[in-house]
Write an enzyme that holds these catalytic residues in place. Structure first.
Site, mmCIF file in Angstrom:
data_model
loop_
_atom_site.group_PDB
_atom_site.id
_atom_site.type_symbol
_atom_site.label_atom_id
_atom_site.label_comp_id
_atom_site.label_asym_id
_atom_site.label_seq_id
_atom_site.Cartn_x
_atom_site.Cartn_y
_atom_site.Cartn_z
ATOM 1 N N ASP A 1 7.559 -45.442 26.671
ATOM 2 C CA ASP A 1 6.718 -46.623 26.799
ATOM 3 C C ASP A 1 6.773 -47.108 28.248
ATOM 4 O O ASP A 1 7.566 -46.617 29.044
ATOM 5 C CB ASP A 1 7.145 -47.714 25.816
ATOM 6 N N GLY B 1 6.469 -52.540 29.436
ATOM 7 C CA GLY B 1 5.728 -53.795 29.406
ATOM 8 C C GLY B 1 6.179 -54.735 28.305
ATOM 9 O O GLY B 1 6.387 -55.932 28.539
ATOM 10 N N ASP C 1 1.033 -52.650 30.441
ATOM 11 C CA ASP C 1 0.113 -53.608 29.850
ATOM 12 C C ASP C 1 0.817 -54.937 29.623
ATOM 13 O O ASP C 1 2.034 -55.043 29.741
ATOM 14 C CB ASP C 1 -0.430 -53.079 28.521
ATOM 15 N N ASP D 1 5.886 -45.496 15.937
ATOM 16 C CA ASP D 1 7.287 -45.559 16.359
ATOM 17 C C ASP D 1 7.834 -46.907 15.966
ATOM 18 O O ASP D 1 7.081 -47.880 15.831
ATOM 19 C CB ASP D 1 7.431 -45.385 17.880
ATOM 20 N N CYS E 1 16.651 -37.924 -3.001
ATOM 21 C CA CYS E 1 16.642 -37.458 -1.609
ATOM 22 C C CYS E 1 17.584 -36.270 -1.462
ATOM 23 O O CYS E 1 18.682 -36.267 -2.036
ATOM 24 C CB CYS E 1 17.075 -38.599 -0.688
ATOM 25 N N CYS F 1 18.638 -35.156 1.638
ATOM 26 C CA CYS F 1 19.195 -35.135 2.988
ATOM 27 C C CYS F 1 20.704 -34.892 2.936
ATOM 28 O O CYS F 1 21.338 -34.995 1.882
ATOM 29 C CB CYS F 1 18.893 -36.435 3.725
ATOM 30 N N CYS G 1 22.743 -37.799 1.324
ATOM 31 C CA CYS G 1 22.622 -37.944 -0.132
ATOM 32 C C CYS G 1 23.218 -36.753 -0.885
ATOM 33 O O CYS G 1 23.637 -36.895 -2.041
ATOM 34 C CB CYS G 1 21.163 -38.149 -0.507
ATOM 35 N N HIS H 1 20.031 -40.756 7.000
ATOM 36 C CA HIS H 1 19.207 -40.862 5.788
ATOM 37 C C HIS H 1 17.874 -41.552 6.067
ATOM 38 O O HIS H 1 16.814 -41.080 5.629
ATOM 39 C CB HIS H 1 19.957 -41.625 4.694
#
Length: 371
Positions: free
Chosen positions: A93, A96, A147, A266, A304, A306, A309, A335
């Protein structure tokens, strides 16, 4: 070309889009969520773990890296990719938003912004040219124009003046940007005023850039206003350029953003709430540090798959967090990022099969918010 966007298809029943972004550090499938690595690191996560959870691109923060360790040092290291050992795409970014959030510590002029560091109170000046200089030194694949992000609420005249300045700054950013291996995105502003959003889109797209971001949303306004302004704004943007909604990251907002034609998102939310002991699950957001999970020996989310988990229980993770053990924060962060990136993967598949609205309905049938 070092940067290219291909729109593969649009869902036949909605504005949801499936696409591919090509960058010098690889292809990105859209719509995509980008984990935030403010200080050249996604907090508690290694680059290898980010790849495990499915991160295709991460975001880093120009303001923070300018202050510490400094963009010149990162340039000496070979750029941000080399410095942090991340070989996939990066977006930076402009700094700003952070500068303008220092409302009591900064002064805006046509030339740029003078501000005091939140770290030590020292004075600094960032102009559009300086923001581009920093980002070229960092070497991200996608960089953002400098900006002004007006607060909510803000009166009409202030927002109009602000967006005019943002447009003038954008033209200076484009002139200052000389790296051919980076894509410069402009940022649409205009607050909650549709005519100003339209004006900002017209002025920004006239500069003709590889992509466009939508700024100034999710800054405190009610959700219905946010979604209404978002839908209106995306309807005005070029079809053949990627659309990036800045700073949005709840599961519901990702679903609703995709519905309205957004390609990139994001937010610090998934990593921030993880460090506070909260996680996303199929049925809503859960605060695992709460006492009721003290003897709960089930996974954070039974649905889940992952690493967290598959290997650890709510009771154990609660114990770690209550004892301020770093592992607890790592497990919840892992997670949450996996959850959002898997959500985006399922969204892409639903668009591919022209079933996005059905997937959205199924998601909301199960996801109840807070549990």
């Amino acid at each position: 070309m070092s940067f290219e966007f291909r729109l593969l298809k649009t869902d036949s029943n909605s504005k949801a889009r499936l696409g591919e972004l090509y960058t010098p550090h690889g292809k990105i499938e859209t719509p995509i969520f980008m984990p935030v690595g403010t200080q050249a690191t996604v907090k508690t996560m290694t680059p290898e773990e980010l790849k495990e959870v499915g991160a295709q691109i991460i975001l880093s923060n120009t303001y923070h890296l300018y202050l510490r360790p400094g963009h010149e040092l990162i340039k000496k290291a070979g750029g941000l990719h080399s410095f942090m050992n991340w070989d996939r795409p990066i977006l930076t970014d402009s700094g700003g938003f952070q500068v303008f959030s220092l409302s009591d510590l900064r002064e805006i002029t046509e030339e740029g912004v003078t501000f005091r560091s939140h770290i030590d109170g020292s004075y600094h000046f960032i102009s559009p040219e300086k923001a581009i200089e920093i980002q070229m030194a960092l070497g991200a694949d996608i960089i953002m124009a400098f900006d002004e992000c007006p607060p909510y609420p803000a009166d009409y005249d202030y927002v109009k003046e602000s967006l005019k300045r943002t447009t003038r700054w954008l033209k200076r950013c484009k002139e200052a940007h000389t790296r051919k291996d980076q894509a410069l995105f402009g940022i649409i502003q205009g607050g909650m005023y549709k005519d100003l959003r339209e004006e900002s889109v017209k002025e920004t797209t006239e500069v003709d850039l590889p992509g466009y971001a939508i700024g100034g949303l999710s800054v405190g306004e009610p959700k219905d206003i946010m979604y209404d302004i978002l839908e209106y704004t995306t309807s005005l943007l070029p079809v053949d350029k990627p659309r990036y909604l800045m700073g949005v990251g709840t599961p519901e907002d990702l679903i609703e953003g995709v519905l309205r034609g957004v390609d990139m998102f994001d937010c610090v939310l998934p990593t921030r709430i993880a460090r506070n002991g909260s996680v996303f699950t199929k049925f809503g957001q859960m605060t695992v540090r709460n006492a009721k999970y003290e003897a709960d020996f089930t996974p954070l989310d039974p649905y889940c798959d992952c690493y967290t988990c598959r290997n650890y229980t709510r009771a154990y993770i609660r114990h770690l967090i209550k004892r301020n053990e770093i592992l607890g924060l790592r497990l919840t962060t892992y997670h949450n990022l996996y959850f959002l990136l898997k959500l985006m993967e399922r969204i892409r598949e639903a668009i591919r099969e022209d079933k996005f609205l059905e997937y959205r309905e199924e998601f909301y049938r199960q996801y109840k918010g807070k549990i």
